[in-house]
Scaffold this active site. Sequence first.
Site, PDB file in Angstrom:
ATOM      1  N   VAL B  14       3.493  -5.031   0.865  1.00  0.00           N
ATOM      2  CA  VAL B  14       3.133  -5.945   1.943  1.00  0.00           C
ATOM      3  C   VAL B  14       4.033  -7.178   1.939  1.00  0.00           C
ATOM      4  O   VAL B  14       4.459  -7.656   2.997  1.00  0.00           O
ATOM      5  CB  VAL B  14       1.641  -6.342   1.848  1.00  0.00           C
ATOM      6  N   LYS B 104      -8.606  -8.156   0.136  1.00  0.00           N
ATOM      7  CA  LYS B 104     -10.013  -7.936   0.517  1.00  0.00           C
ATOM      8  C   LYS B 104     -10.948  -8.027  -0.675  1.00  0.00           C
ATOM      9  O   LYS B 104     -12.069  -8.503  -0.566  1.00  0.00           O
ATOM     10  CB  LYS B 104     -10.184  -6.574   1.189  1.00  0.00           C
ATOM     11  N   GLU B 128      -6.765 -12.221   7.923  1.00  0.00           N
ATOM     12  CA  GLU B 128      -6.789 -11.111   8.889  1.00  0.00           C
ATOM     13  C   GLU B 128      -6.330  -9.805   8.256  1.00  0.00           C
ATOM     14  O   GLU B 128      -6.846  -8.726   8.558  1.00  0.00           O
ATOM     15  CB  GLU B 128      -5.890 -11.462  10.084  1.00  0.00           C
ATOM     16  N   VAL B 131      -8.694  -6.909   6.289  1.00  0.00           N
ATOM     17  CA  VAL B 131      -9.521  -5.867   6.910  1.00  0.00           C
ATOM     18  C   VAL B 131      -8.731  -5.123   7.979  1.00  0.00           C
ATOM     19  O   VAL B 131      -8.191  -5.738   8.905  1.00  0.00           O
ATOM     20  CB  VAL B 131     -10.793  -6.459   7.558  1.00  0.00           C
ATOM     21  N   GLY B 133      -5.873  -3.670   8.233  1.00  0.00           N
ATOM     22  CA  GLY B 133      -4.417  -3.831   8.384  1.00  0.00           C
ATOM     23  C   GLY B 133      -4.031  -4.642   9.595  1.00  0.00           C
ATOM     24  O   GLY B 133      -4.404  -5.815   9.726  1.00  0.00           O
ATOM     25  N   GLY B 186       1.365  10.063  -0.658  1.00  0.00           N
ATOM     26  CA  GLY B 186       1.299   8.608  -0.780  1.00  0.00           C
ATOM     27  C   GLY B 186       0.148   7.980  -0.002  1.00  0.00           C
ATOM     28  O   GLY B 186       0.050   6.760   0.078  1.00  0.00           O
ATOM     29  N   GLU B 189      -3.938   6.778  -3.928  1.00  0.00           N
ATOM     30  CA  GLU B 189      -3.339   6.325  -5.172  1.00  0.00           C
ATOM     31  C   GLU B 189      -3.666   7.274  -6.320  1.00  0.00           C
ATOM     32  O   GLU B 189      -4.535   8.143  -6.199  1.00  0.00           O
ATOM     33  CB  GLU B 189      -3.858   4.918  -5.480  1.00  0.00           C
ATOM     34  N   LYS B 204     -14.296  -4.545   2.715  1.00  0.00           N
ATOM     35  CA  LYS B 204     -13.963  -4.928   4.091  1.00  0.00           C
ATOM     36  C   LYS B 204     -15.229  -5.128   4.919  1.00  0.00           C
ATOM     37  O   LYS B 204     -15.320  -6.054   5.733  1.00  0.00           O
ATOM     38  CB  LYS B 204     -13.072  -3.856   4.714  1.00  0.00           C
ATOM     39  N   GLY B 301      -0.247   0.031   5.231  1.00  0.00           N
ATOM     40  CA  GLY B 301       1.193   0.199   5.371  1.00  0.00           C
ATOM     41  C   GLY B 301       1.881  -1.149   5.401  1.00  0.00           C
ATOM     42  O   GLY B 301       1.275  -2.167   5.729  1.00  0.00           O
TER      43      GLY B 301
END
Lengths: 437, 437
Positions: B14, B104, B128, B131, B133, B186, B189, B204, B301
């Site tokens: 991220v 989160k 933001e 939750v 994405g 992917g 995990e 979330k 993502g």
Amino acid sequence: MKPIHVGLLGLGTVGGGTLTVLRRNAEEITRRAGREIRVVRAAVRNLDKAKKLAGDLPLTTNPFDVVDDPAIDIVVELIGGLEPARELVMQAIANGKHVVTANKHLVAKHGNEIFAAAQAKGVMVAFEAAVAGGIPIIKALREGLTANRIEWLAGIINGTSNFILSEMRDKGAAFDDVLKEAQRLGYAEADPTFDIEGIDAAHKLTILSAIAFGIPMQFDRAYTEGISKLTREDVKYAEELGYRIKLLGIARRAEKGIELRVHPTLIPERRLIANVDGAMNAVLVKGDAVGPTLYYGAGAGAEPTASAVVADLVDVTRLHTADPHHRVPHLAFQPDQLADTPILPMDEVRTAYYLRLRAFDRPGVLADITRILADSDISIDAMVQKEPAEGEEQVDIILLTHVTQEKNVNAAIARIERLDTVAGKVMRIRLEELASK
Amino acid sequence: MKPIHVGLLGLGTVGGGTLTVLRRNAEEITRRAGREIRVVRAAVRNLDKAKKLAGDLPLTTNPFDVVDDPAIDIVVELIGGLEPARELVMQAIANGKHVVTANKHLVAKHGNEIFAAAQAKGVMVAFEAAVAGGIPIIKALREGLTANRIEWLAGIINGTSNFILSEMRDKGAAFDDVLKEAQRLGYAEADPTFDIEGIDAAHKLTILSAIAFGIPMQFDRAYTEGISKLTREDVKYAEELGYRIKLLGIARRAEKGIELRVHPTLIPERRLIANVDGAMNAVLVKGDAVGPTLYYGAGAGAEPTASAVVADLVDVTRLHTADPHHRVPHLAFQPDQLADTPILPMDEVRTAYYLRLRAFDRPGVLADITRILADSDISIDAMVQKEPAEGEEQVDIILLTHVTQEKNVNAAIARIERLDTVAGKVMRIRLEELASK
């Protein structure tokens, strides 16, 4: 903290809904806004009709009593149409009042002038309710997707048209019959032109495009085509090929400019937006970072629209003490940062097409048609020739093309219509994959 | 105007996405925010790995170099987990910096403490990205739906689970096999516990519930049940009955309190949210004025999450000079206006149920089962008895109940499992109509 004072222009469907929602949810709204949002005056056309709903709320038949009232902080314009709405909004701004409006026609036509005046005066003009009713799509585009270069957006933003198309598909009914039914149910107005001819959708699309791309409002350059020429056969053939027909407003960043167009559109049935039925609205937005996002909800009606009006009131209440330079800009981009990217003429738009034509069932017809398409550089994705009906000489031929330029398609259609073996006009409906790439 | 200075904690998926988006869309973001948003420093674990992405951005391995840097206005926390993230965020706040976080887990567990500190210090904490994405669902709930009393919300807010359920349905595959495939691709995990056991979704949901209802974060009271016990048979039977199984996070205002629960759920297949497939997320929110609205997009993502992080940066940039009392409150409601509405224990939740059991194909079995249900005040909506497989003595019986109380269902299940004619455990999956009424 002392209440913020609101004046309402109009106490019809949306005005009534706004008053109802503000009263019913007063406690929660105050907990959110940090102070009471109090309606102190409303201008109405008919005092007698309005009295029952208004209760002890002071009424006037002169809307200037509201926009000139020094005790009012925010004017809510819910009378619709261009005049006197424009004059009232401009005067409210001149008087230093913030404005909330649900008037898409006004914003699409006179937004540039209104926002410039508001900017100069340091007041806010909020218009969430102008597009897609209660769906917070203005906020999503203007604040939620600020990281993105918006590539395109596509919206079902006219509930009347979507209701009619949903019914045509569900019941196999003809356009005229469903329109009458929609009028009977109150989903369509007595004069349905704005809704069924795509004008209402074009107003909303104009607003969305300005916010998405940072360009001025340019309603007059939007291409507008409605649903009134669609036949039940087209709806059925589209379905057989795996598509739904929706009236879409599409704004797309192309190489040489921006496509801005409202027209019936085939969409693959597996797309979420293809499954938005009845009078509901949805807007699909493709950003370069976030990918596709979709926003769905009721696009009209008293309380859904009031939901957006009141959200704007809370926003203005929360922000009205902020330095004007640090508020959210009206059109998402800073006012001195709008772009002059041109809106493309429809001839230069690129999309795919559904073509339906009636031909005599004779050898060589398909060869003629496919040669014309090849000459215009149009490649064919799928072709279906229907069986002739009992005793009929003519057959329906349906073609799906790959993406090409509108100009080429128009040229090819003109040539096809001149063939001796083809009867009548070619039906042309644009087709969008709306894929995430 | 001078740039606003941002410090990044973490430059992984991220963090890297955030840097990439800020650089690629710098021009549009500046046009929106009114000033440049400039990353001036990043804290990373491995300098060598980070250098290629960072370019000339100064790096450090000590995150306190970022939170203590007097030149930094906003700290972006993207390292995840509880510690040291909590300590770093608290210190950034103590230093008078605004904070943006995608964490989160941190917000759900320590949000109350963090927001209190931020409020006291007059800084903003934006989350933001925590939750769903890139979907601006926090903004929609906190600002777009402020007119409404939120009645309930239901979200597909874990992409991994939704991917697994979509594959189980599409391919008729078993949970374990699809999980392995998801790990290879992917989407899951190496340790998938948080995703498949509903814990991530509960984080979330906790955040959404606080904003929707104006209550403090209460993660420890959320009921959490994952998808690992679902069989391909359940997915198939649900489909035969016209339903899809989704892992939903549900927050509902009930008479005596708030239901807060994550569990596999049958949803009628005609609902839009039932058709959200793959790793996508969607949240359906029911407000009393607006009716149902739905928000759909990528829930994870690099760039979708970065989209939300950068939107928060623009928000903070736009609002950071505003009087703290007039900013949007962290939890949608003013901090001194949170409610103490209780979260209901799961026993008191009311919903409908899908029950599957294996029984010996003998007379009287159904009579026994239906009597037990009637004794517990549970009425049956549908019942299907499958044909026994060749040479099998046992048959699958599937029941759908009307809405009832969880306590009653648990009691009935216990009695049914004690019947001699019933083999093994009863499979229980909750069922939600998610209708607009």
